[in-house]
Write a protein that holds these residues in place. Structure first.
Motif, PDB file in Angstrom:
ATOM      1  N   GLY A 181      -4.475   7.421  -0.231  1.00  0.00           N
ATOM      2  CA  GLY A 181      -4.171   7.093  -1.618  1.00  0.00           C
ATOM      3  C   GLY A 181      -2.946   6.223  -1.780  1.00  0.00           C
ATOM      4  O   GLY A 181      -2.788   5.558  -2.812  1.00  0.00           O
ATOM      5  N   LEU A 182      -2.078   6.216  -0.772  1.00  0.00           N
ATOM      6  CA  LEU A 182      -0.876   5.374  -0.824  1.00  0.00           C
ATOM      7  C   LEU A 182      -1.116   3.982  -0.253  1.00  0.00           C
ATOM      8  O   LEU A 182      -0.240   3.130  -0.354  1.00  0.00           O
ATOM      9  CB  LEU A 182       0.267   6.040  -0.053  1.00  0.00           C
ATOM     10  N   LEU A 183      -2.277   3.774   0.340  1.00  0.00           N
ATOM     11  CA  LEU A 183      -2.514   2.501   1.021  1.00  0.00           C
ATOM     12  C   LEU A 183      -2.376   1.285   0.103  1.00  0.00           C
ATOM     13  O   LEU A 183      -1.750   0.297   0.486  1.00  0.00           O
ATOM     14  CB  LEU A 183      -3.868   2.534   1.711  1.00  0.00           C
ATOM     15  N   PRO A 184      -2.916   1.300  -1.113  1.00  0.00           N
ATOM     16  CA  PRO A 184      -2.720   0.125  -1.978  1.00  0.00           C
ATOM     17  C   PRO A 184      -1.244  -0.167  -2.244  1.00  0.00           C
ATOM     18  O   PRO A 184      -0.829  -1.328  -2.282  1.00  0.00           O
ATOM     19  CB  PRO A 184      -3.465   0.507  -3.257  1.00  0.00           C
ATOM     20  N   LEU A 185      -0.430   0.887  -2.435  1.00  0.00           N
ATOM     21  CA  LEU A 185       1.000   0.685  -2.645  1.00  0.00           C
ATOM     22  C   LEU A 185       1.649   0.095  -1.401  1.00  0.00           C
ATOM     23  O   LEU A 185       2.424  -0.866  -1.488  1.00  0.00           O
ATOM     24  CB  LEU A 185       1.662   2.024  -2.992  1.00  0.00           C
ATOM     25  N   LEU A 186       1.335   0.660  -0.243  1.00  0.00           N
ATOM     26  CA  LEU A 186       1.901   0.143   1.003  1.00  0.00           C
ATOM     27  C   LEU A 186       1.477  -1.304   1.224  1.00  0.00           C
ATOM     28  O   LEU A 186       2.285  -2.152   1.617  1.00  0.00           O
ATOM     29  CB  LEU A 186       1.460   1.020   2.180  1.00  0.00           C
ATOM     30  N   ARG A 187       0.211  -1.578   0.953  1.00  0.00           N
ATOM     31  CA  ARG A 187      -0.304  -2.934   1.151  1.00  0.00           C
ATOM     32  C   ARG A 187       0.422  -3.945   0.264  1.00  0.00           C
ATOM     33  O   ARG A 187       0.711  -5.082   0.694  1.00  0.00           O
ATOM     34  CB  ARG A 187      -1.803  -2.954   0.838  1.00  0.00           C
ATOM     35  N   SER A 188       0.747  -3.541  -0.954  1.00  0.00           N
ATOM     36  CA  SER A 188       1.395  -4.454  -1.888  1.00  0.00           C
ATOM     37  C   SER A 188       2.814  -4.806  -1.466  1.00  0.00           C
ATOM     38  O   SER A 188       3.330  -5.862  -1.850  1.00  0.00           O
ATOM     39  CB  SER A 188       1.413  -3.849  -3.296  1.00  0.00           C
ATOM     40  N   ALA A 189       3.429  -3.918  -0.673  1.00  0.00           N
ATOM     41  CA  ALA A 189       4.833  -4.114  -0.314  1.00  0.00           C
ATOM     42  C   ALA A 189       5.038  -4.602   1.110  1.00  0.00           C
ATOM     43  O   ALA A 189       6.134  -5.062   1.450  1.00  0.00           O
ATOM     44  CB  ALA A 189       5.603  -2.808  -0.503  1.00  0.00           C
ATOM     45  N   ILE A 190       4.013  -4.507   1.938  1.00  0.00           N
ATOM     46  CA  ILE A 190       4.162  -4.831   3.363  1.00  0.00           C
ATOM     47  C   ILE A 190       3.566  -6.196   3.656  1.00  0.00           C
ATOM     48  O   ILE A 190       2.407  -6.465   3.323  1.00  0.00           O
ATOM     49  CB  ILE A 190       3.502  -3.740   4.227  1.00  0.00           C
ATOM     50  N   GLN A 191       4.358  -7.023   4.280  1.00  0.00           N
ATOM     51  CA  GLN A 191       3.910  -8.350   4.666  1.00  0.00           C
ATOM     52  C   GLN A 191       3.210  -8.284   6.022  1.00  0.00           C
ATOM     53  O   GLN A 191       3.667  -7.610   6.931  1.00  0.00           O
ATOM     54  CB  GLN A 191       5.096  -9.307   4.768  1.00  0.00           C
TER      55      GLN A 191
END
Length: 240
Positions: A181-191
């Protein structure tokens, strides 16, 4: 194209929902089985290799781990990335030399040490930078982030660590056991490329679903080795 260049190319670009799926062989025979199934690259799991050698996870001597990786790399004609845990206390230059001698084109390096204590992120970033410098493009560096397995699970801390490691030259980051469930948040912040762990017991998202959520690549840790061992136990029991 070198093995490392081929492996790097497999990570970019990846269409959403089509992550690079890397099975985790623990010996030469399992590596050949994975390649025969059509996989383009492999990623050894330290826990799976440890089990195959008779060690607990985290207790494999460095020499035995590198020897196991070398046997796997020699057995197949696809790129092999090696899980080298926290680096076995080796200087970055020696770690790179031993990985290259074993035939690996990439590596996992985790940011926790003995007892699961998280390393200082700035010191670890410096270590990763030295690994990347010594490798000079010959290794794909996957920086494992352990805040969800050994830390407090704070996504902000995970993202801060990821930013430091990417800035240090890591090719990919791996927030192991991060909730899907946190993957979209992580994806948005990680290059850059993002590695996620998938389960083989039917629990949790499939590799394709993790790809839809933002994963660039999917690995299974020691899942394949443990499942194979369970099947062998069933066969052995039936023989009795």
């Amino acid at each position: 194209m070198t093995g490392a260049e081929l492996f790097r190319a497999l990570h970019r670009p990846r269409p959403q929902g089509d992550p690079l799926v890397l099975p985790g062989p623990w010996d030469a025979a399992s590596a050949r089985a994975c390649v025969a199934a059509g996989f383009e690259a492999l990623a050894t799991p330290s826990a799976g290799v440890a089990a195959s050698l008779g060690y607990e996870d985290g207790a494999t001597p460095a020499d035995e781990m590198f020897a196991a990786v070398a046997r796997i790399a020699r057995a197949v004609d696809v790129p092999v990335s090696a899980d080298v845990e926290g680096g076995y206390g080796l200087a970055p230059e020696e770690l790179v030399e031993r990985l290259l001698e074993a035939g690996a084109v990439g590596c996992n390096i985790e940011d926790s040490g003995e007892g699961g204590v998280l390393k200082d992120p700035h010191e670890h970033a410096e270590y990763l930078a030295r690994v990347r410098s010594a490798a000079a493009g010959r290794l794909f560096v996957n920086a494992r982030i352990d805040t969800f397995v050994h830390g407090d699970g704070d996504p902000e801390q995970a993202m801060a660590r990821a930013a430091s490691y990417v800035a240090a030259g890591a090719d990919c980051v791996y927030p192991i056991l991060a909730p899907a469930g946190l993957l979209p948040l992580l994806r948005s912040a990680i290059q850059g490329p993002l590695n996620m762990l998938a389960r083989l017991d039917g629990e949790g998202p499939s590799p394709a679903e993790l790809g839809e959520l933002g994963a660039t690549r999917v690995t299974f840790g020691p899942g394949l080795q443990r499942r194979a061992a369970a099947v062998l136990r069933e066969i052995a029991a039936a023989l009795r």
